[in-house]
Design a protein around this motif. Sequence first.
Motif, PDB file in Angstrom:
ATOM      1  N   VAL A   1       0.832  -1.206   0.000  1.00 34.30           N
ATOM      2  CA  VAL A   1       0.000   0.000   0.000  1.00 34.30           C
ATOM      3  C   VAL A   1       0.866   1.255   0.000  1.00 34.30           C
ATOM      4  O   VAL A   1       0.543   2.243  -0.681  1.00 34.30           O
ATOM      5  N   LEU A   2       1.977   1.232   0.737  1.00 37.58           N
ATOM      6  CA  LEU A   2       2.874   2.391   0.733  1.00 37.58           C
ATOM      7  C   LEU A   2       3.437   2.606  -0.671  1.00 37.58           C
ATOM      8  O   LEU A   2       3.490   3.743  -1.159  1.00 37.58           O
ATOM      9  N   GLY A   3       3.865   1.535  -1.318  1.00 43.22           N
ATOM     10  CA  GLY A   3       4.390   1.656  -2.670  1.00 43.22           C
ATOM     11  C   GLY A   3       3.343   2.179  -3.641  1.00 43.22           C
ATOM     12  O   GLY A   3       3.635   3.065  -4.458  1.00 43.22           O
ATOM     13  N   CYS A   4       2.123   1.674  -3.550  1.00 40.79           N
ATOM     14  CA  CYS A   4       1.046   2.147  -4.424  1.00 40.79           C
ATOM     15  C   CYS A   4       0.689   3.607  -4.122  1.00 40.79           C
ATOM     16  O   CYS A   4       0.379   4.386  -5.041  1.00 40.79           O
ATOM     17  N   SER A   5       0.745   3.977  -2.857  1.00 42.70           N
ATOM     18  CA  SER A   5       0.460   5.367  -2.481  1.00 42.70           C
ATOM     19  C   SER A   5       1.494   6.309  -3.078  1.00 42.70           C
ATOM     20  O   SER A   5       1.151   7.392  -3.600  1.00 42.70           O
TER      21      SER A   5
ATOM     22  N   ILE B   1       4.544  12.966   4.811  1.00 41.72           N
ATOM     23  CA  ILE B   1       3.690  12.515   5.908  1.00 41.72           C
ATOM     24  C   ILE B   1       3.428  11.017   5.810  1.00 41.72           C
ATOM     25  O   ILE B   1       3.424  10.299   6.825  1.00 41.72           O
ATOM     26  N   LEU B   2       3.226  10.515   4.592  1.00 45.55           N
ATOM     27  CA  LEU B   2       3.034   9.077   4.401  1.00 45.55           C
ATOM     28  C   LEU B   2       4.259   8.305   4.869  1.00 45.55           C
ATOM     29  O   LEU B   2       4.144   7.270   5.543  1.00 45.55           O
TER      30      LEU B   2
ATOM     31  N   GLY C   1       5.127  -1.111  16.344  1.00 40.41           N
ATOM     32  CA  GLY C   1       4.755  -2.518  16.331  1.00 40.41           C
ATOM     33  C   GLY C   1       3.446  -2.829  15.632  1.00 40.41           C
ATOM     34  O   GLY C   1       2.879  -3.909  15.828  1.00 40.41           O
ATOM     35  N   TRP C   2       2.957  -1.914  14.804  1.00 42.14           N
ATOM     36  CA  TRP C   2       1.720  -2.174  14.084  1.00 42.14           C
ATOM     37  C   TRP C   2       1.959  -3.269  13.047  1.00 42.14           C
ATOM     38  O   TRP C   2       3.008  -3.351  12.417  1.00 42.14           O
ATOM     39  N   GLY C   3       0.958  -4.087  12.818  1.00 41.62           N
ATOM     40  CA  GLY C   3       1.051  -5.114  11.794  1.00 41.62           C
ATOM     41  C   GLY C   3       0.940  -4.528  10.398  1.00 41.62           C
ATOM     42  O   GLY C   3       0.576  -3.351  10.218  1.00 41.62           O
ATOM     43  N   ALA C   4       1.236  -5.344   9.398  1.00 38.32           N
ATOM     44  CA  ALA C   4       1.225  -4.871   8.019  1.00 38.32           C
ATOM     45  C   ALA C   4      -0.156  -4.364   7.610  1.00 38.32           C
ATOM     46  O   ALA C   4      -0.284  -3.346   6.923  1.00 38.32           O
ATOM     47  N   LEU C   5      -1.225  -5.073   8.046  1.00 42.32           N
ATOM     48  CA  LEU C   5      -2.578  -4.654   7.688  1.00 42.32           C
ATOM     49  C   LEU C   5      -2.926  -3.309   8.311  1.00 42.32           C
ATOM     50  O   LEU C   5      -3.504  -2.432   7.649  1.00 42.32           O
TER      51      LEU C   5
ATOM     52  N   ARG D   1      -0.803  -0.965   9.296  1.00 39.75           N
ATOM     53  CA  ARG D   1       0.000   0.072   8.642  1.00 39.75           C
ATOM     54  C   ARG D   1      -0.592   0.438   7.287  1.00 39.75           C
ATOM     55  O   ARG D   1      -0.659   1.619   6.920  1.00 39.75           O
ATOM     56  N   SER D   2      -1.006  -0.564   6.537  1.00 41.14           N
ATOM     57  CA  SER D   2      -1.580  -0.316   5.216  1.00 41.14           C
ATOM     58  C   SER D   2      -2.871   0.489   5.319  1.00 41.14           C
ATOM     59  O   SER D   2      -3.124   1.404   4.527  1.00 41.14           O
ATOM     60  N   THR D   3      -3.686   0.174   6.321  1.00 40.21           N
ATOM     61  CA  THR D   3      -4.936   0.908   6.508  1.00 40.21           C
ATOM     62  C   THR D   3      -4.668   2.364   6.857  1.00 40.21           C
ATOM     63  O   THR D   3      -5.308   3.285   6.328  1.00 40.21           O
ATOM     64  N   GLY D   4      -3.717   2.581   7.753  1.00 39.68           N
ATOM     65  CA  GLY D   4      -3.375   3.946   8.134  1.00 39.68           C
ATOM     66  C   GLY D   4      -2.826   4.752   6.970  1.00 39.68           C
ATOM     67  O   GLY D   4      -3.215   5.909   6.752  1.00 39.68           O
TER      68      GLY D   4
END
Length: 356
Positions: free
Chosen positions: A239-243, A283-284, A295-299, A301-304
Amino acid sequence: MTSRPTAARIRVLIALSRPAVALLFTLYAALGLAQAGHAEDRLLLAECLVPVMAFLLCSVCVNDLSDQAIDRVNLPGDRSRPLVTAAAGSRDLVVMAVVSAAVALGAAFVLGPRPGLLILAALAVSAGYSLRPVRLADRGAVAALVLPACYVALPYLLALTATRTALQARDLLMLLGLYTGFIGRILLKDFRDVRGDTLFGKRTFLVRHGRRATCLFSACCWTVGSCVILAATPRPTLVLGCSYALCLAAALVILRALAGEVGHRREEALIAGAAAIGRGMLILQLAHLAMDQAGWGALARSTGVGALLVLVLAQTISVVRHGPATDLTIAALQTETTPSPDGHGRPKADRPAARA
Protein backbone atom coordinates in the motif's frame (compact mmCIF):
# COMPACT_ATOMS: atom_id res chain seq x y z
CA MET A 1 11.63 46.80 16.93
CA THR A 2 11.37 48.40 20.36
CA SER A 3 8.93 51.09 19.16
CA ARG A 4 6.50 48.61 17.65
CA PRO A 5 3.53 47.13 19.56
CA THR A 6 3.88 43.56 20.78
CA ALA A 7 1.17 42.34 18.40
CA ALA A 8 3.04 43.87 15.46
CA ARG A 9 6.27 42.16 16.52
CA ILE A 10 4.49 38.81 16.74
CA ARG A 11 3.03 39.27 13.26
CA VAL A 12 6.48 40.04 11.88
CA LEU A 13 7.99 36.97 13.55
CA ILE A 14 5.21 34.76 12.18
CA ALA A 15 5.77 36.16 8.70
CA LEU A 16 9.51 35.64 8.91
CA SER A 17 9.10 32.09 10.20
CA ARG A 18 7.54 31.12 6.86
CA PRO A 19 4.98 28.63 8.32
CA ALA A 20 5.01 26.41 5.21
CA VAL A 21 8.81 26.16 5.35
CA ALA A 22 8.73 25.61 9.12
CA LEU A 23 6.37 22.68 8.53
CA LEU A 24 8.85 21.18 6.05
CA PHE A 25 11.72 21.57 8.52
CA THR A 26 9.61 19.85 11.16
CA LEU A 27 8.79 16.94 8.84
CA TYR A 28 12.42 16.43 7.84
CA ALA A 29 13.57 16.55 11.47
CA ALA A 30 10.84 14.06 12.43
CA LEU A 31 11.93 11.80 9.56
CA GLY A 32 15.50 11.96 10.82
CA LEU A 33 14.40 10.83 14.27
CA ALA A 34 12.16 8.14 12.78
CA GLN A 35 15.02 6.88 10.64
CA ALA A 36 17.09 6.62 13.82
CA GLY A 37 14.34 4.63 15.57
CA HIS A 38 12.97 7.50 17.71
CA ALA A 39 9.75 8.29 15.86
CA GLU A 40 7.76 8.68 19.09
CA ASP A 41 10.28 10.75 21.05
CA ARG A 42 8.42 14.07 21.05
CA LEU A 43 10.70 15.69 23.62
CA LEU A 44 13.78 15.01 21.52
CA LEU A 45 11.96 16.33 18.46
CA ALA A 46 11.21 19.57 20.32
CA GLU A 47 14.87 19.87 21.35
CA CYS A 48 15.95 19.40 17.72
CA LEU A 49 13.45 21.93 16.44
CA VAL A 50 14.81 24.76 18.61
CA PRO A 51 18.11 25.13 16.68
CA VAL A 52 16.44 24.22 13.38
CA MET A 53 13.78 26.94 13.67
CA ALA A 54 16.29 29.48 14.90
CA PHE A 55 18.44 28.68 11.87
CA LEU A 56 15.40 29.13 9.62
CA LEU A 57 14.64 32.55 11.10
CA CYS A 58 18.26 33.67 10.68
CA SER A 59 18.36 32.47 7.07
CA VAL A 60 15.08 34.18 6.18
CA CYS A 61 16.23 37.48 7.69
CA VAL A 62 19.52 37.38 5.79
CA ASN A 63 17.79 36.42 2.54
CA ASP A 64 15.12 39.11 2.87
CA LEU A 65 17.79 41.73 3.51
CA SER A 66 19.76 40.72 0.42
CA ASP A 67 16.69 40.27 -1.84
CA GLN A 68 14.80 43.39 -0.79
CA ALA A 69 14.91 45.03 -4.24
CA ILE A 70 13.87 41.84 -6.05
CA ASP A 71 11.04 41.18 -3.58
CA ARG A 72 9.62 44.65 -4.24
CA VAL A 73 9.12 43.58 -7.85
CA ASN A 74 8.09 39.93 -7.32
CA LEU A 75 6.07 40.27 -4.11
CA PRO A 76 4.65 43.78 -3.75
CA GLY A 77 2.46 43.99 -0.68
CA ASP A 78 3.23 40.41 0.38
CA ARG A 79 2.82 40.24 4.17
CA SER A 80 5.43 37.48 4.36
CA ARG A 81 8.03 40.09 3.38
CA PRO A 82 8.07 42.64 6.24
CA LEU A 83 10.72 44.77 4.54
CA VAL A 84 8.53 45.16 1.46
CA THR A 85 5.45 46.11 3.47
CA ALA A 86 7.48 48.27 5.89
CA ALA A 87 6.24 46.17 8.81
CA ALA A 88 9.89 45.94 9.90
CA GLY A 89 13.09 47.77 9.07
CA SER A 90 16.50 46.54 7.99
CA ARG A 91 17.90 47.07 11.48
CA ASP A 92 15.15 44.90 12.95
CA LEU A 93 16.03 42.02 10.66
CA VAL A 94 19.76 42.36 11.35
CA VAL A 95 19.11 42.10 15.10
CA MET A 96 16.84 39.09 14.64
CA ALA A 97 19.38 37.38 12.38
CA VAL A 98 22.18 37.77 14.93
CA VAL A 99 20.05 36.67 17.90
CA SER A 100 18.57 33.66 16.09
CA ALA A 101 22.02 32.56 14.88
CA ALA A 102 23.28 32.64 18.47
CA VAL A 103 20.23 30.67 19.66
CA ALA A 104 20.69 28.11 16.88
CA LEU A 105 24.34 27.54 17.74
CA GLY A 106 23.76 27.38 21.49
CA ALA A 107 20.81 25.00 21.28
CA ALA A 108 22.63 22.76 18.77
CA PHE A 109 25.76 22.42 20.90
CA VAL A 110 23.53 21.49 23.85
CA LEU A 111 22.47 18.47 21.78
CA GLY A 112 26.10 17.58 21.14
CA PRO A 113 29.22 18.63 19.21
CA ARG A 114 28.06 17.08 15.93
CA PRO A 115 24.73 18.96 15.80
CA GLY A 116 26.58 22.13 16.79
CA LEU A 117 29.11 21.81 13.98
CA LEU A 118 26.31 20.96 11.58
CA ILE A 119 24.45 24.18 12.43
CA LEU A 120 27.68 26.16 12.11
CA ALA A 121 28.26 24.75 8.62
CA ALA A 122 24.63 25.38 7.66
CA LEU A 123 24.83 29.02 8.77
CA ALA A 124 27.93 29.47 6.60
CA VAL A 125 26.15 27.91 3.59
CA SER A 126 23.07 30.06 4.19
CA ALA A 127 25.17 33.21 4.32
CA GLY A 128 26.96 32.21 1.12
CA TYR A 129 23.62 31.59 -0.56
CA SER A 130 22.36 35.13 0.05
CA LEU A 131 25.34 37.42 0.58
CA ARG A 132 27.97 38.79 -1.76
CA PRO A 133 30.61 38.17 -2.92
CA VAL A 134 29.57 34.49 -3.00
CA ARG A 135 25.80 34.98 -3.56
CA LEU A 136 24.93 31.45 -4.72
CA ALA A 137 21.30 32.50 -5.20
CA ASP A 138 22.28 34.17 -8.49
CA ARG A 139 23.98 31.07 -9.89
CA GLY A 140 21.06 29.15 -11.37
CA ALA A 141 21.50 25.39 -11.05
CA VAL A 142 23.99 25.80 -8.19
CA ALA A 143 21.31 27.53 -6.11
CA ALA A 144 18.84 24.71 -6.83
CA LEU A 145 21.40 22.23 -5.49
CA VAL A 146 22.54 24.21 -2.45
CA LEU A 147 19.19 25.38 -1.07
CA PRO A 148 17.86 21.81 -0.49
CA ALA A 149 20.99 21.15 1.58
CA CYS A 150 19.65 23.65 4.11
CA TYR A 151 15.99 22.66 3.78
CA VAL A 152 16.47 18.88 3.85
CA ALA A 153 19.92 17.85 5.01
CA LEU A 154 20.14 20.16 8.02
CA PRO A 155 16.99 19.11 9.95
CA TYR A 156 17.32 15.48 8.87
CA LEU A 157 21.01 15.11 9.76
CA LEU A 158 20.74 17.17 12.95
CA ALA A 159 18.05 14.82 14.25
CA LEU A 160 20.13 11.79 13.26
CA THR A 161 23.37 13.07 14.77
CA ALA A 162 21.54 13.92 17.99
CA THR A 163 20.73 10.22 18.42
CA ARG A 164 23.47 8.28 16.61
CA THR A 165 27.24 8.28 16.75
CA ALA A 166 27.56 7.15 13.12
CA LEU A 167 25.40 7.29 9.99
CA GLN A 168 24.36 4.09 8.26
CA ALA A 169 24.09 3.41 4.54
CA ARG A 170 20.27 3.38 4.73
CA ASP A 171 20.32 6.81 6.42
CA LEU A 172 22.33 8.30 3.56
CA LEU A 173 20.16 6.61 0.94
CA MET A 174 17.06 8.10 2.54
CA LEU A 175 18.73 11.52 2.59
CA LEU A 176 19.59 11.19 -1.10
CA GLY A 177 15.95 10.43 -1.94
CA LEU A 178 14.60 13.30 0.15
CA TYR A 179 17.19 15.68 -1.27
CA THR A 180 16.57 14.72 -4.91
CA GLY A 181 12.82 14.94 -4.52
CA PHE A 182 13.06 18.37 -2.94
CA ILE A 183 15.19 19.70 -5.79
CA GLY A 184 12.27 18.91 -8.07
CA ARG A 185 9.96 20.90 -5.80
CA ILE A 186 12.18 23.91 -5.13
CA LEU A 187 12.58 24.56 -8.86
CA LEU A 188 8.88 25.39 -9.03
CA LYS A 189 9.35 28.30 -6.62
CA ASP A 190 11.06 30.24 -9.42
CA PHE A 191 7.83 30.51 -11.44
CA ARG A 192 6.53 33.02 -8.90
CA ASP A 193 9.73 35.07 -8.99
CA VAL A 194 10.58 34.94 -12.69
CA ARG A 195 9.78 38.59 -13.43
CA GLY A 196 12.05 40.07 -10.78
CA ASP A 197 14.72 37.41 -11.32
CA THR A 198 14.92 38.31 -15.01
CA LEU A 199 14.93 42.03 -14.28
CA PHE A 200 17.79 41.80 -11.78
CA GLY A 201 19.84 39.23 -13.72
CA LYS A 202 19.21 36.34 -11.33
CA ARG A 203 20.01 33.33 -13.52
CA THR A 204 17.70 30.70 -12.10
CA PHE A 205 17.12 27.40 -13.87
CA LEU A 206 13.76 28.67 -15.13
CA VAL A 207 15.21 31.91 -16.50
CA ARG A 208 17.99 30.06 -18.31
CA HIS A 209 16.13 27.05 -19.69
CA GLY A 210 12.43 27.91 -19.79
CA ARG A 211 9.31 26.36 -18.28
CA ARG A 212 9.25 23.11 -20.28
CA ALA A 213 12.83 22.15 -19.41
CA THR A 214 12.23 23.17 -15.77
CA CYS A 215 9.13 20.98 -15.48
CA LEU A 216 10.88 18.06 -17.20
CA PHE A 217 13.87 18.25 -14.86
CA SER A 218 11.52 18.60 -11.89
CA ALA A 219 9.63 15.48 -13.00
CA CYS A 220 12.88 13.52 -13.21
CA CYS A 221 13.84 14.59 -9.69
CA TRP A 222 10.40 13.68 -8.32
CA THR A 223 10.61 10.24 -9.91
CA VAL A 224 14.16 9.42 -8.84
CA GLY A 225 13.61 10.78 -5.33
CA SER A 226 10.45 8.73 -4.80
CA CYS A 227 12.12 5.51 -5.97
CA VAL A 228 15.17 6.06 -3.76
CA ILE A 229 13.03 6.82 -0.69
CA LEU A 230 11.08 3.60 -1.17
CA ALA A 231 14.34 1.68 -1.58
CA ALA A 232 15.59 3.10 1.73
CA THR A 233 12.34 2.41 3.61
CA PRO A 234 12.48 -0.48 6.08
CA ARG A 235 9.72 -3.09 5.64
CA PRO A 236 7.65 -1.16 3.05
CA THR A 237 4.14 -2.39 2.40
CA LEU A 238 2.43 -2.76 -0.95
CA VAL A 239 0.00 0.00 0.00
CA LEU A 240 2.87 2.39 0.73
CA GLY A 241 4.39 1.66 -2.67
CA CYS A 242 1.05 2.15 -4.42
CA SER A 243 0.46 5.37 -2.48
CA TYR A 244 3.81 6.74 -3.61
CA ALA A 245 3.01 5.74 -7.19
CA LEU A 246 -0.35 7.56 -7.09
CA CYS A 247 1.19 10.68 -5.55
CA LEU A 248 3.97 10.65 -8.12
CA ALA A 249 1.44 10.27 -10.94
CA ALA A 250 -0.52 13.25 -9.59
CA ALA A 251 2.68 15.31 -9.40
CA LEU A 252 3.59 14.43 -12.98
CA VAL A 253 0.13 15.43 -14.21
CA ILE A 254 0.51 18.78 -12.42
CA LEU A 255 3.96 19.32 -13.94
CA ARG A 256 2.69 18.53 -17.41
CA ALA A 257 -0.03 21.15 -17.02
CA LEU A 258 2.47 23.65 -15.63
CA ALA A 259 4.79 23.13 -18.62
CA GLY A 260 2.18 24.71 -20.89
CA GLU A 261 1.25 28.36 -21.01
CA VAL A 262 -1.19 28.99 -18.16
CA GLY A 263 -2.45 32.11 -16.46
CA HIS A 264 -0.95 33.39 -13.24
CA ARG A 265 -3.81 32.16 -11.06
CA ARG A 266 -3.74 28.73 -12.63
CA GLU A 267 0.03 28.56 -12.34
CA GLU A 268 -0.16 29.46 -8.65
CA ALA A 269 -2.78 26.77 -8.01
CA LEU A 270 -0.74 24.10 -9.80
CA ILE A 271 2.41 24.92 -7.84
CA ALA A 272 0.46 24.87 -4.58
CA GLY A 273 -0.96 21.49 -5.58
CA ALA A 274 2.54 20.14 -6.20
CA ALA A 275 3.60 21.41 -2.77
CA ALA A 276 0.62 19.64 -1.17
CA ILE A 277 1.59 16.37 -2.86
CA GLY A 278 5.20 16.75 -1.72
CA ARG A 279 4.22 17.36 1.90
CA GLY A 280 1.77 14.48 1.71
CA MET A 281 4.46 12.04 0.58
CA LEU A 282 6.63 13.07 3.54
CA ILE A 283 3.69 12.51 5.91
CA LEU A 284 3.03 9.08 4.40
CA GLN A 285 6.68 8.13 4.92
CA LEU A 286 6.72 9.42 8.48
CA ALA A 287 3.48 7.62 9.32
CA HIS A 288 4.84 4.33 7.96
CA LEU A 289 8.04 4.59 10.01
CA ALA A 290 6.17 5.58 13.18
CA MET A 291 3.62 2.76 12.87
CA ASP A 292 6.35 0.25 12.08
CA GLN A 293 8.36 1.24 15.18
CA ALA A 294 5.19 1.12 17.29
CA GLY A 295 4.75 -2.52 16.33
CA TRP A 296 1.72 -2.17 14.08
CA GLY A 297 1.05 -5.11 11.79
CA ALA A 298 1.22 -4.87 8.02
CA LEU A 299 -2.58 -4.65 7.69
CA ALA A 300 -2.86 -1.87 10.25
CA ARG A 301 0.00 0.07 8.64
CA SER A 302 -1.58 -0.32 5.22
CA THR A 303 -4.94 0.91 6.51
CA GLY A 304 -3.37 3.95 8.13
CA VAL A 305 -1.33 4.85 5.06
CA GLY A 306 -4.37 4.35 2.81
CA ALA A 307 -6.48 6.70 4.92
CA LEU A 308 -3.77 9.34 4.84
CA LEU A 309 -3.47 8.95 1.07
CA VAL A 310 -7.15 9.77 0.63
CA LEU A 311 -6.68 12.97 2.67
CA VAL A 312 -3.56 13.98 0.72
CA LEU A 313 -5.21 13.50 -2.66
CA ALA A 314 -8.38 15.30 -1.52
CA GLN A 315 -6.37 18.29 -0.34
CA THR A 316 -4.35 18.36 -3.55
CA ILE A 317 -7.47 18.33 -5.72
CA SER A 318 -8.97 21.14 -3.65
CA VAL A 319 -5.83 23.28 -3.93
CA VAL A 320 -5.47 22.71 -7.68
CA ARG A 321 -9.12 23.64 -8.19
CA HIS A 322 -9.35 26.66 -5.92
CA GLY A 323 -5.77 27.81 -5.34
CA PRO A 324 -3.85 28.20 -2.05
CA ALA A 325 -5.84 28.76 1.12
CA THR A 326 -4.18 32.16 1.61
CA ASP A 327 -5.60 33.33 -1.70
CA LEU A 328 -9.07 32.14 -0.75
CA THR A 329 -8.84 34.02 2.55
CA ILE A 330 -7.65 37.22 0.92
CA ALA A 331 -10.35 37.00 -1.74
CA ALA A 332 -13.00 36.50 0.92
CA LEU A 333 -11.74 39.47 2.90
CA GLN A 334 -11.74 41.64 -0.20
CA THR A 335 -15.33 40.64 -0.92
CA GLU A 336 -16.46 41.25 2.64
CA THR A 337 -14.85 44.68 2.87
CA THR A 338 -15.91 46.05 -0.53
CA PRO A 339 -18.02 49.09 0.29
CA SER A 340 -21.63 49.15 -0.90
CA PRO A 341 -23.61 52.24 -1.86
CA ASP A 342 -25.08 52.47 1.63
CA GLY A 343 -21.58 52.67 3.13
CA HIS A 344 -21.55 49.23 4.75
CA GLY A 345 -18.98 46.54 4.21
CA ARG A 346 -21.27 44.39 2.04
CA PRO A 347 -20.60 44.04 -1.68
CA LYS A 348 -23.10 45.30 -4.20
CA ALA A 349 -25.55 42.66 -5.33
CA ASP A 350 -24.46 43.02 -8.96
CA ARG A 351 -20.73 43.13 -8.20
CA PRO A 352 -18.89 39.88 -9.08
CA ALA A 353 -17.29 38.11 -6.16
CA ALA A 354 -13.52 38.29 -5.83
CA ARG A 355 -11.86 35.54 -7.78
CA ALA A 356 -10.47 32.75 -5.62
